[in-house]
Write an enzyme that holds these catalytic residues in place. Structure first.
Site, PDB file in Angstrom:
ATOM      1  N   ARG A   1       0.474   9.861   3.885  1.00 21.20           N
ATOM      2  CA  ARG A   1       0.133   9.893   2.461  1.00 21.20           C
ATOM      3  C   ARG A   1      -1.358   9.948   2.169  1.00 21.20           C
ATOM      4  O   ARG A   1      -1.820  10.811   1.409  1.00 21.20           O
ATOM      5  CB  ARG A   1       0.738   8.658   1.755  1.00 21.20           C
ATOM      6  CG  ARG A   1       2.247   8.707   1.664  1.00 21.20           C
ATOM      7  CD  ARG A   1       2.814   7.343   1.301  1.00 21.20           C
ATOM      8  NE  ARG A   1       2.633   6.378   2.391  1.00 21.20           N
ATOM      9  CZ  ARG A   1       2.965   5.093   2.331  1.00 21.20           C
ATOM     10  NH1 ARG A   1       3.479   4.616   1.218  1.00 21.20           N
ATOM     11  NH2 ARG A   1       2.792   4.297   3.368  1.00 21.20           N
ATOM     12  N   SER A   2      -2.134   9.010   2.743  1.00 19.42           N
ATOM     13  CA  SER A   2      -3.560   8.952   2.363  1.00 19.42           C
ATOM     14  C   SER A   2      -4.374  10.164   2.814  1.00 19.42           C
ATOM     15  O   SER A   2      -5.325  10.536   2.113  1.00 19.42           O
ATOM     16  CB  SER A   2      -4.204   7.628   2.796  1.00 19.42           C
ATOM     17  OG  SER A   2      -4.130   7.429   4.177  1.00 19.42           O
TER      18      SER A   2
ATOM     19  N   ASP B   1       6.800   6.076   1.159  1.00 22.84           N
ATOM     20  CA  ASP B   1       6.487   6.383   2.561  1.00 22.84           C
ATOM     21  C   ASP B   1       7.428   7.484   3.062  1.00 22.84           C
ATOM     22  O   ASP B   1       8.638   7.289   3.107  1.00 22.84           O
ATOM     23  CB  ASP B   1       6.677   5.088   3.366  1.00 22.84           C
ATOM     24  CG  ASP B   1       6.361   5.278   4.832  1.00 22.84           C
ATOM     25  OD1 ASP B   1       6.129   6.415   5.273  1.00 22.84           O
ATOM     26  OD2 ASP B   1       6.360   4.246   5.548  1.00 22.84           O
TER      27      ASP B   1
HETATM   28  P1  4NP Z   1       1.635   6.691   6.018  1.00 21.69           P
HETATM   29  O1  4NP Z   1       3.052   6.862   6.750  1.00 21.69           O
HETATM   30  O2  4NP Z   1       1.440   5.205   5.791  1.00 21.69           O
HETATM   31  O3  4NP Z   1       1.811   7.453   4.749  1.00 21.69           O
HETATM   32  O4  4NP Z   1       0.592   7.281   6.935  1.00 21.69           O
HETATM   33  C1  4NP Z   1       3.408   6.160   7.910  1.00 21.69           C
HETATM   34  C2  4NP Z   1       2.901   6.548   9.138  1.00 21.69           C
HETATM   35  C3  4NP Z   1       3.294   5.894  10.293  1.00 21.69           C
HETATM   36  C4  4NP Z   1       4.175   4.836  10.202  1.00 21.69           C
HETATM   37  C5  4NP Z   1       4.671   4.459   8.961  1.00 21.69           C
HETATM   38  C6  4NP Z   1       4.285   5.105   7.826  1.00 21.69           C
HETATM   39  N1  4NP Z   1       4.585   4.164  11.388  1.00 21.69           N
HETATM   40  O5  4NP Z   1       5.493   3.313  11.296  1.00 21.69           O
HETATM   41  O6  4NP Z   1       4.052   4.442  12.483  1.00 21.69           O
END
Ligand code: 4NP
Length: 169
Positions: free
Chosen positions: A13-14, A123
């Site tokens: 997302r970011s 997410d």
């Molecule tokens: P983000 O998504 O927070 O939008 O970058 C995710 C990336 C990796 C994980 C979870 C959310 N993970 O559990 O590794």
């Protein structure tokens, strides 16, 4: 103006928020510094998720030069605005901010935009279909976020006291 976008992994997302917001700011002629980070360091050093790179590319945006990093206490002093993608990110940032007596304004991105469809950017890590929605939310909220930052710069968030000393709210 220095703006930091924050999610959990700083790969889905970011990185999109950083790329989209930078483009919208540039289109408005604003020379702002935009960056992104994760509350976790799980993916530090990695490129954005290929699905984020793909949806960005579909919209003419190249985010493949970005690398994931974990947010630091120092970020809360160096950035003017730190935008959380969801309530969990905000909670983690607020804990960090309390411990560090931060300077930055820390707030959820969609809440700051007064976005109508909820205040969390969901997410998409376990949901391939979610990336399109994330992109659309971030792109449609970005102009309102820029408007509000510009407004706050014109009308600082301070309350004059009878003694004439202004305290930050
Ligand atoms: P983000 O998504 O927070 O939008 O970058 C995710 C990336 C990796 C994980 C979870 C959310 N993970 O559990 O590794």
């Amino acid at each position: 103006m220095k703006v930091l976008m924050v999610c959990l992994g700083n790969i889905c997302r970011s990185p999109l928020a950083e790329g989209i917001f930078r483009r919208v700011a540039e289109q408005r002629g604003l020379d702002w510094e935009i960056d992104s980070a994760g509350t976790s360091g799980w993916h530090a050093g990695e490129l954005p998720d290929r699905r984020s790179i793909q949806i960005a590319r579909h919209h003419g945006l190249d985010i493949a030069g970005q690398r994931s990093r974990q947010v630091t206490p120092q970020d809360l002093f160096e950035f003017d605005y730190v935008f959380a993608m969801d309530a969990s990110n905000l909670r983690n940032l607020t804990e960090l901010a309390v411990a560090q007596d931060s300077r930055a304004r820390v707030v959820r991105f969609l809440e700051f935009a007064a976005y109508k469809g909820g205040h969390d950017v969901p997410d998409p890590y376990y949901n391939d279909q979610g990336f399109r929605e994330v992109f659309d939310m971030l792109e449609s909220a970005s102009p309102a976020v820029i408007d509000r930052i510009l407004l706050e710069q014109r009308q600082p968030l301070s309350v004059p006291t009878p003694g004439g000393i202004a305290f930050d709210r």
